[in-house]
Design a protein around this motif. Structure first.
Motif, short mmCIF file in Angstrom:
data_model
loop_
_atom_site.label_atom_id
_atom_site.label_comp_id
_atom_site.label_asym_id
_atom_site.label_seq_id
_atom_site.Cartn_x
_atom_site.Cartn_y
_atom_site.Cartn_z
N PRO A 162 0.82 -1.21 0.00
CA PRO A 162 0.00 0.00 0.00
C PRO A 162 0.86 1.27 0.00
O PRO A 162 1.95 1.28 0.56
CB PRO A 162 -0.81 -0.11 1.30
CG PRO A 162 -0.85 -1.57 1.60
CD PRO A 162 0.46 -2.12 1.08
N ALA A 163 0.35 2.30 -0.62
CA ALA A 163 1.10 3.55 -0.80
C ALA A 163 1.56 4.17 0.52
O ALA A 163 2.56 4.87 0.55
CB ALA A 163 0.26 4.55 -1.58
N ASP A 164 0.83 3.90 1.61
CA ASP A 164 1.23 4.50 2.90
C ASP A 164 2.01 3.52 3.78
O ASP A 164 2.19 3.76 4.97
CB ASP A 164 0.00 5.02 3.64
CG ASP A 164 -1.05 3.94 3.89
OD1 ASP A 164 -0.92 2.83 3.31
OD2 ASP A 164 -1.98 4.19 4.67
N GLY A 165 2.49 2.42 3.21
CA GLY A 165 3.25 1.44 3.98
C GLY A 165 2.31 0.47 4.67
O GLY A 165 1.11 0.43 4.42
N VAL A 166 2.84 -0.33 5.57
CA VAL A 166 2.06 -1.26 6.38
C VAL A 166 2.57 -1.12 7.81
O VAL A 166 3.72 -1.46 8.10
CB VAL A 166 2.23 -2.72 5.89
CG1 VAL A 166 1.46 -3.68 6.79
CG2 VAL A 166 1.79 -2.87 4.45
N ALA A 167 1.73 -0.59 8.69
CA ALA A 167 2.13 -0.34 10.07
C ALA A 167 2.71 -1.59 10.70
O ALA A 167 2.15 -2.67 10.59
CB ALA A 167 0.95 0.17 10.87
N GLY A 168 3.86 -1.43 11.35
CA GLY A 168 4.51 -2.55 12.01
C GLY A 168 5.28 -3.46 11.09
O GLY A 168 5.94 -4.38 11.54
N ARG A 169 5.21 -3.20 9.79
CA ARG A 169 5.90 -4.08 8.84
C ARG A 169 6.76 -3.30 7.86
O ARG A 169 7.93 -3.60 7.69
CB ARG A 169 4.86 -4.91 8.09
CG ARG A 169 5.45 -6.09 7.45
CD ARG A 169 4.41 -7.16 7.21
NE ARG A 169 4.82 -7.81 6.00
CZ ARG A 169 4.15 -7.78 4.87
NH1 ARG A 169 3.00 -7.22 4.79
NH2 ARG A 169 4.64 -8.37 3.82
N TYR A 170 6.17 -2.33 7.21
CA TYR A 170 6.91 -1.50 6.27
C TYR A 170 6.68 -0.04 6.61
O TYR A 170 5.53 0.36 6.81
CB TYR A 170 6.43 -1.72 4.82
CG TYR A 170 6.66 -3.11 4.28
CD1 TYR A 170 7.92 -3.69 4.28
CD2 TYR A 170 5.61 -3.83 3.74
CE1 TYR A 170 8.12 -4.96 3.76
CE2 TYR A 170 5.82 -5.11 3.22
CZ TYR A 170 7.06 -5.66 3.23
OH TYR A 170 7.27 -6.91 2.72
N ALA A 171 7.73 0.73 6.66
CA ALA A 171 7.61 2.16 6.91
C ALA A 171 6.93 2.83 5.72
O ALA A 171 6.94 2.31 4.61
CB ALA A 171 8.99 2.77 7.13
N ALA A 172 6.35 3.97 6.00
CA ALA A 172 5.74 4.74 4.91
C ALA A 172 6.82 5.16 3.93
O ALA A 172 7.95 5.47 4.32
CB ALA A 172 5.02 5.96 5.47
N PRO A 173 6.50 5.17 2.65
CA PRO A 173 7.50 5.53 1.64
C PRO A 173 7.93 6.99 1.76
O PRO A 173 7.18 7.84 2.24
CB PRO A 173 6.80 5.29 0.31
CG PRO A 173 5.50 4.67 0.61
CD PRO A 173 5.24 4.78 2.06
N LEU A 174 9.13 7.25 1.29
CA LEU A 174 9.65 8.61 1.21
C LEU A 174 9.52 9.08 -0.23
O LEU A 174 9.56 8.27 -1.17
CB LEU A 174 11.12 8.66 1.63
CG LEU A 174 11.45 8.11 3.01
CD1 LEU A 174 12.96 8.11 3.22
CD2 LEU A 174 10.76 8.92 4.09
N ASP A 175 9.37 10.38 -0.41
CA ASP A 175 9.29 10.92 -1.77
C ASP A 175 10.68 11.02 -2.38
O ASP A 175 11.61 11.58 -1.77
CB ASP A 175 8.66 12.32 -1.76
CG ASP A 175 7.17 12.27 -1.48
OD1 ASP A 175 6.53 11.27 -1.87
OD2 ASP A 175 6.65 13.22 -0.86
N VAL A 176 10.82 10.46 -3.56
CA VAL A 176 12.04 10.61 -4.36
C VAL A 176 11.59 10.80 -5.80
O VAL A 176 10.51 10.34 -6.19
CB VAL A 176 13.00 9.40 -4.26
CG1 VAL A 176 13.58 9.26 -2.87
CG2 VAL A 176 12.35 8.12 -4.70
N PRO A 177 12.38 11.49 -6.60
CA PRO A 177 12.00 11.67 -8.00
C PRO A 177 11.91 10.34 -8.73
O PRO A 177 12.64 9.39 -8.44
CB PRO A 177 13.15 12.50 -8.59
CG PRO A 177 13.95 12.99 -7.44
CD PRO A 177 13.66 12.12 -6.26
N ALA A 178 11.01 10.25 -9.68
CA ALA A 178 10.85 9.04 -10.49
C ALA A 178 12.12 8.73 -11.28
O ALA A 178 12.33 7.59 -11.70
CB ALA A 178 9.67 9.20 -11.44
N THR A 179 12.96 9.75 -11.46
CA THR A 179 14.21 9.56 -12.20
C THR A 179 15.36 9.10 -11.30
O THR A 179 16.47 8.89 -11.79
CB THR A 179 14.61 10.88 -12.89
OG1 THR A 179 14.72 11.90 -11.88
CG2 THR A 179 13.59 11.28 -13.94
#
Length: 194
Positions: A162-179
């Motif tokens: 999921p775009a906001d991560g998975v609580a307790g499993r994966y941290a929320a993503p950070l913004d980085v350029p598509a390039t």
């Protein structure tokens, strides 16, 4: 699920294990108590992956995760023993052997979040090993360059998170350029800044 054949999945998993093994082997005696992640030492990180590997055979045998979890020690030192590299390699070998059994990737594993196909489980473990290889290398001033084939595969698998991560499993993503380079995008997808 990503479009990987069983043979490709096993090869990716084995590559991810080998990558992590190389980084465990490079840990200096004085680095085990260094911080690897917030609240986790290098030893805690390695113990986490030892425990994940130890879970694989019983989970593939159909046991539910709550019974499997209670079977293994919680304490980092108990999980790692006197020789952490041997402890890791033994657990990793058992996990790979379990996944390589006939029909293993067609089974279902019963995790806390519910049942999932074993093929999806091996994909998740491959991503975990890949990202944690970077965590371990960063914590120990090791080689942080990840295997490009693993990065590519992990990015494919990460598209299901999921775009906001998975609580307790994966941290929320950070913004980085598509390039941004693939490794940077992968690490950002799991809340890490390269």
């Amino acid at each position: 699920m990503a479009d990987f054949s069983p043979v490709e999945l096993l090869e990716l998993f084995q590559r991810a294990q080998a990558s992590f093994t190389d980084r465990v082997d490079a840990i200096e005696p004085g680095q085990w108590d260094d911080e690897a992640l917030p609240g986790w030492t290098v030893a805690d990180l390695v113990a986490h992956l030892v425990k994940e590997a130890l879970w694989v055979p019983p989970l593939l045998a159909g046991e539910p995760v709550d019974l499997v979890d209670g079977r293994f020690p919680e304490d980092t030192e108990d999980l790692l023993g006197d020789d952490p590299l041997t402890g890791w390699e033994t657990a990793a070998d058992a996990a790979l052997a379990a996944f390589a059994e006939d029909s293993a990737l067609r089974r279902t594993v019963h995790l806390t979040r519910g049942p999932i196909p074993a093929a999806e489980y091996v994909e998740e473990l491959t991503v975990d090993l890949t990202v944690h290889s970077w965590d371990l290398a960063r914590a120990t001033a090791g080689d942080t360059a990840l295997d490009p084939q693993l990065v590519t595969a992990a990015l494919v698998i990460a598209d299901r998170v999921p775009a906001d991560g998975v609580a307790g499993r994966y941290a929320a993503p950070l913004d980085v350029p598509a390039t941004a380079p693939p490794q940077t995008r992968l690490l950002a997808r799991f809340g890490r800044r390269a």
